[in-house]
Design an enzyme around this catalytic site. Structure first.
Site, short mmCIF file in Angstrom:
data_model
loop_
_atom_site.label_atom_id
_atom_site.label_comp_id
_atom_site.label_asym_id
_atom_site.label_seq_id
_atom_site.Cartn_x
_atom_site.Cartn_y
_atom_site.Cartn_z
N ASP A 1 0.70 -8.96 1.88
CA ASP A 1 -0.32 -8.15 1.19
C ASP A 1 -1.27 -9.12 0.49
OD1 ASP A 1 -0.36 -4.93 0.37
OD2 ASP A 1 -1.52 -6.21 -0.99
N TYR B 1 -14.89 5.86 7.14
CA TYR B 1 -13.45 5.79 7.45
C TYR B 1 -13.18 6.37 8.84
CZ TYR B 1 -8.43 6.73 6.57
OH TYR B 1 -7.05 6.79 6.61
N GLY C 1 0.81 -1.21 0.00
CA GLY C 1 0.00 0.00 0.00
C GLY C 1 0.84 1.26 0.00
N1 SER Z 1 -4.91 10.31 3.47
C1 SER Z 1 -6.06 9.66 4.01
C2 SER Z 1 -7.23 9.83 3.14
O1 SER Z 1 -7.30 10.83 2.46
C3 SER Z 1 -6.38 10.23 5.35
O2 SER Z 1 -6.02 9.36 6.33
O3 SER Z 1 -8.10 9.03 3.16
#
Ligand code: SER
Length: 314
Positions: free
Chosen positions: A34, A138, A11
């Site tokens: 992965d 998220y 990732g």
């Molecule tokens: N960089 C990440 C995102 O934009 C934030 O944790 O999802």
């Protein structure tokens, strides 16, 4: 940290963290895993779907890992498009990694994010300990994850540690499905096309950090004296806060004709608007000596140099 297992090794962060950790701890002491295969043969690699608890446990045990670095997760914009998948992968993977750490006595690291904050969080100089009512899947995953890591420490004594990363910018692996990805794309497009159309609106501030500082922060926190840690998980860390016009201005110092335009993506803009403008990293600084060495201009200089070589334009 002597025998380290990394999930999500291909990732955005893992792609560079594996190399960094192999250079410090030895190639054979870092097991990269992965869900996809890799051609990299610099050290041990195994295919792993992090929702498979048994295989995660078995790989860590067979490797003799003393440390689990759990990176596999969906980023914010993808999680918003596929919320149930995000829940299953982000939370399922995390609890499996924590369980393996509890059962095998491993030290544990996982990143949280500025996405763990929400619209009711103080927007400027966001404190370490503050209101966290995120409005994205998220963010829900990240807050739950922060609490779960604290729980595994207080309940089971697992040495869990973590940071809240801001947007991370690197010239190696491109992020996928994040809200802050524009701040990576812009450098590629500046070199390839001399222009960039931003999906994030002018005036939208978010915290950012250059990848070398992020990798160093992981190592520094994991090596920190636990006696000095008041917090253990979810330390605010940041190197800079900027809005799209500022990164464009930094690029123009090297590419004077660089042109910026906007085609705002409402979905990602809404996520960005729910996040802080700038966070306060003083707890990380005082508890384990966090510091970032790249500011916006230093990062821009390095990104453009490295990307020109990568894209074979020099
Ligand atoms: N960089 C990440 C995102 O934009 C934030 O944790 O999802």
């Amino acid at each position: 940290m002597e025998r380290i297992m990394i999930t999500g090794a291909l990732g955005q962060i893992g792609s560079e963290l594996v190399g960094k950790m192999r250079s410090i701890y030895g190639n054979d002491n870092v097991l990269a895993t992965d869900i996809r295969q890799t051609a990299d043969q610099s050290g041990p690699f195994e295919i792993l779907d992090v929702t498979d608890a048994q295989r995660m446990h078995d790989l860590a045990k067979d490797f003799g890992a003393d440390t689990m670095v759990h990176m596999a997760a969906l980023l914010s914009a993808t999680a918003e498009e596929k919320p149930l998948l995000a829940w299953n992968l982000n939370m399922g993977g995390l609890v499996n990694a924590l369980e393996a750490s509890r059962e095998l006595g491993m030290q544990f690291f996982t990143p949280s994010s500025i996405g763990a904050f929400g619209p009711s969080t103080p927007k400027n100089n966001t404190p370490q300990d503050t209101l966290q009512r995120p409005t994205t899947m998220y963010g829900v995953n990240k807050v739950a994850g922060e609490l779960l890591c604290d729980y595994y420490h207080t309940k089971f004594g697992v040495d869990t540690r973590g940071v809240r990363f801001p947007g991370l910018i690197s010239n190696v692996a491109q992020p996928g499905g994040g809200t802050t990805d524009y701040a990576v794309d812009i450098y590629y497009k500046a070199i390839e096309q001399g222009s960039y159309t931003s999906y994030i609106a002018e005036g939208t501030y978010m915290d950012m950090m250059y990848m070398p500082d992020a990798l160093q922060a992981i190592v520094d926190l994991m090596e920190a004296d636990p006696a000095k840690l008041i917090h253990r998980n979810a330390f605010n860390v940041t190197a800079m806060s900027f809005e799209p016009e500022q990164i464009a201005a930094s690029i123009r110092k090297h590419i004077p004709d660089f042109k910026m335009s906007y085609a705002v993506d409402p979905a990602r803009q809404e996520i960005a608007d729910s996040w802080p403008d700038s966070i306060d990293a003083s707890a990380a600084k005082s508890e384990w000596g966090f510091k970032a060495s790249y500011d916006l201009d230093a990062m821009t200089f390095d990104m453009l140099e490295k990307l020109k070589k990568k894209l074979q334009l020099v």
